[in-house]
Design a protein around this motif. Structure first.
Motif, PDB file in Angstrom:
ATOM      1  N   LEU A 213       9.866  -1.295   3.083  1.00 57.88           N
ATOM      2  CA  LEU A 213       9.735  -2.272   2.048  1.00 57.88           C
ATOM      3  C   LEU A 213       9.861  -1.602   0.674  1.00 57.88           C
ATOM      4  O   LEU A 213      10.628  -1.791  -0.142  1.00 57.88           O
ATOM      5  CB  LEU A 213       8.626  -3.165   2.119  1.00 57.88           C
ATOM      6  N   ARG A 214       9.191  -0.267   0.735  1.00 60.81           N
ATOM      7  CA  ARG A 214       8.873   0.358  -0.381  1.00 60.81           C
ATOM      8  C   ARG A 214      10.042   1.644  -0.668  1.00 60.81           C
ATOM      9  O   ARG A 214      10.456   1.421  -1.548  1.00 60.81           O
ATOM     10  CB  ARG A 214       7.578   1.244  -0.309  1.00 60.81           C
ATOM     11  N   ASP A 215      10.731   1.874   0.609  1.00 53.87           N
ATOM     12  CA  ASP A 215      11.559   3.130   0.319  1.00 53.87           C
ATOM     13  C   ASP A 215      12.962   2.801   0.644  1.00 53.87           C
ATOM     14  O   ASP A 215      13.786   3.829   0.482  1.00 53.87           O
ATOM     15  CB  ASP A 215      11.072   4.229   1.330  1.00 53.87           C
ATOM     16  N   SER A 216      13.409   1.896   1.410  1.00 52.78           N
ATOM     17  CA  SER A 216      14.482   1.640   1.895  1.00 52.78           C
ATOM     18  C   SER A 216      15.526   0.926   0.935  1.00 52.78           C
ATOM     19  O   SER A 216      16.583   1.213   1.071  1.00 52.78           O
ATOM     20  CB  SER A 216      14.476   0.665   3.332  1.00 52.78           C
ATOM     21  N   GLY A 217      14.972   0.444  -0.292  1.00 50.71           N
ATOM     22  CA  GLY A 217      15.936  -0.209  -1.181  1.00 50.71           C
ATOM     23  C   GLY A 217      16.447  -1.379  -0.603  1.00 50.71           C
ATOM     24  O   GLY A 217      17.129  -2.247  -1.448  1.00 50.71           O
ATOM     25  N   GLU A 218      15.957  -1.889   0.411  1.00 53.74           N
ATOM     26  CA  GLU A 218      16.771  -3.248   1.035  1.00 53.74           C
ATOM     27  C   GLU A 218      15.690  -4.411   0.689  1.00 53.74           C
ATOM     28  O   GLU A 218      14.440  -4.313   0.803  1.00 53.74           O
ATOM     29  CB  GLU A 218      16.981  -3.101   2.795  1.00 53.74           C
TER      30      GLU A 218
END
Ligand code: NDP
Ligand code: A1CAB
Length: 270
Positions: A213-218
Motif C-alpha cells: 500500500l505504501r510503496d507500490s503506487g497502486e
C-alpha cells in the motif's frame, strides 16, 4: 539556545513520543516530564534519564509544553498550569477532541496552541501525526511541532475542523488493524491451525499488504483485484464480507469515533 521540551502527563502516548524524541537525537537533559504518581516519575527518570518536575515547574522552565493527559483530565491540568504559563510558551495538545479554543480560553495572554493527533505506532517511528494551529500559532510554531512529531513518523497539516475525523481514521486507526488481525487469527483456529502459526501468517500478510500500500503506487482496489482470481478463493471470502456488511460497519465505526471525539470537545466524560 537550547530549547527545553516538557511532556505533561507522560502515559502511553507521552512516553512513545518521549522515547522517539530521544531516538531522534534530543538530549534527555533538555526533556522534562510530569506524572501524577511518584512511582511513574521515577520509572521515566530511570528508563530515559529525563527530569521529572511538577506541572508548574514545567510551565515555568520549558519552552514547549506537550500535554498528553486524557481529554477528561485536560480542564484540571490547564487550571493548574494557567497561573504559570508565560504568553510566549508554545503549548501542544495531543488529546482527542480538545480544541485549541478550549485551551486558549483557559490560558491567559495569547498563548500559541497547536493541536496534534498522533498514534501508537510512534513507538516504532511509524506514527501518523495530524497537526493544526490555533489562533495565535505561527508558521514557526507549526514547524516546531512538525519537528517534534516528525521524530516518530509522518506528519500532516490539516484545518482544525478535520481533526475529529482524523482522530477517527489515524488516531484510533491502529486499533482497527489489531482487531482485524485478532479476528483473522481466530478464523485460523476455526480452520484448524495452531494459534501461533495463524498469528504469524496473518501478521506477515498484514506487513506485506501495508508495504505494498505504501510503496507500490497502486490503488488499493487494484491491489485487491490482483489477489482475486476468477472463480477462486478470495472472491468467496469477499462475498461473505459484503454479505455481512463489513464495509458499512467500518464506515459506521469511524463515524462513531468521529462523533465521540466531538463529544469529548464538549466535556462529556462518559
Ligand atoms: N492511546 C492512544 O492510542 C492515543 C491517545 N491519544 C491521546 O493521548 C492522551 C493520552 O492518552 P494515553 O497515553 O493513552 O493515556 P494514559 O492514561 O496512558 O496517559 C495519560 C497520563 O497522564 C497522567 N496524568 C493525568 N493527569 C495528570 C496531571 N494533572 N499531571 C500529570 N500527569 C497527569 C496520567 O497519570 P495516571 O497514570 O496516574 O493516570 C497518565 O499517566 C489522550 O488525550 C488521548 O486522547 C492520542 C492518540 C492516540
Ligand atoms: O481512544 C481514544 O480516545 C484515543 C484517541 C485516539 C486513540 N486513542
Amino acid at each position: 539556545m537550547t530549547q527545553k521540551v516538557a511532556v505533561l502527563g507522560t502515559g502511553k502516548i507521552g512516553e512513545a513520543l518521549l522515547s522517539g524524541m530521544i531516538r531522534g537525537g534530543w538530549a534527555p537533559a533538555d526533556l522534562l516530564v510530569t506524572a501524577r504518581r511518584q512511582e511513574r516519575a521515577d520509572e521515566l527518570r530511570t528508563r530515559y534519564g529525563v527530569t521529572p518536575v511538577t506541572n508548574a515547574e514545567a510551565a515555568k522552565t520549558a519552552d514547549t509544553l506537550i500535554l498528553t493527559v486524557k481529554p477528561q483530565d485536560m480542564g484540571t491540568l490547564l487550571d493548574e498550569l494557567a497561573p504559570h504559563v508565560p504568553a510566549d510558551r508554545l503549548v501542544i495538545s495531543g488529546a482527542a477532541g480538545i480544541t485549541t479554543a478550549f485551551i486558549e480560553e483557559r490560558l491567559t495572554g495569547g498563548t500559541p496552541v497547536v493541536r496534534v493527533m498522533t498514534n501508537t505506532p510512534a513507538l516504532v517511528d511509524e506514527a501518523m501525526s495530524v497537526i493544526s494551529g490555533g489562533t495565535h500559532a505561527t508558521a514557526d510554531h507549526l514547524a516546531h511541532a512538525e519537528e517534534i512529531f516528525g521524530a516518530v513518523g509522518k506528519t500532516l497539516r490539516v484545518p482544525e475542523s478535520q481533526q475529529d475525523a482524523c482522530t477517527a481514521l489515524s488516531g484510533s486507526g491502529p486499533a482497527y488493524f489489531f482487531y482485524l488481525v485478532e479476528a483473522m487469527t481466530d478464523a485460523g483456529i476455526l480452520l484448524g491451525l495452531p494459534r501461533d502459526k495463524a498469528h504469524d501468517l496473518i501478521v506477515q500478510s498484514a506487513i506485506g499488504a501495508a508495504t505494498m500500500l505504501r510503496d507500490s503506487g497502486e490503488h488499493p482496489v487494484k491491489l485487491r483485484e490482483n489477489v482475486t482470481s476468477p472463480a477462486g478463493t478470495t472472491i468467496n471470502a469477499i462475498r461473505e464480507l459484503e454479505n455481512h456488511g463489513v464495509r458499512a460497519a467500518l464506515i459506521a465505526a469511524l463515524e462513531a469515533a468521529r462523533d465521540r471525539s466531538r463529544e469529548l470537545a464538549s466535556g462529556k466524560k462518559d
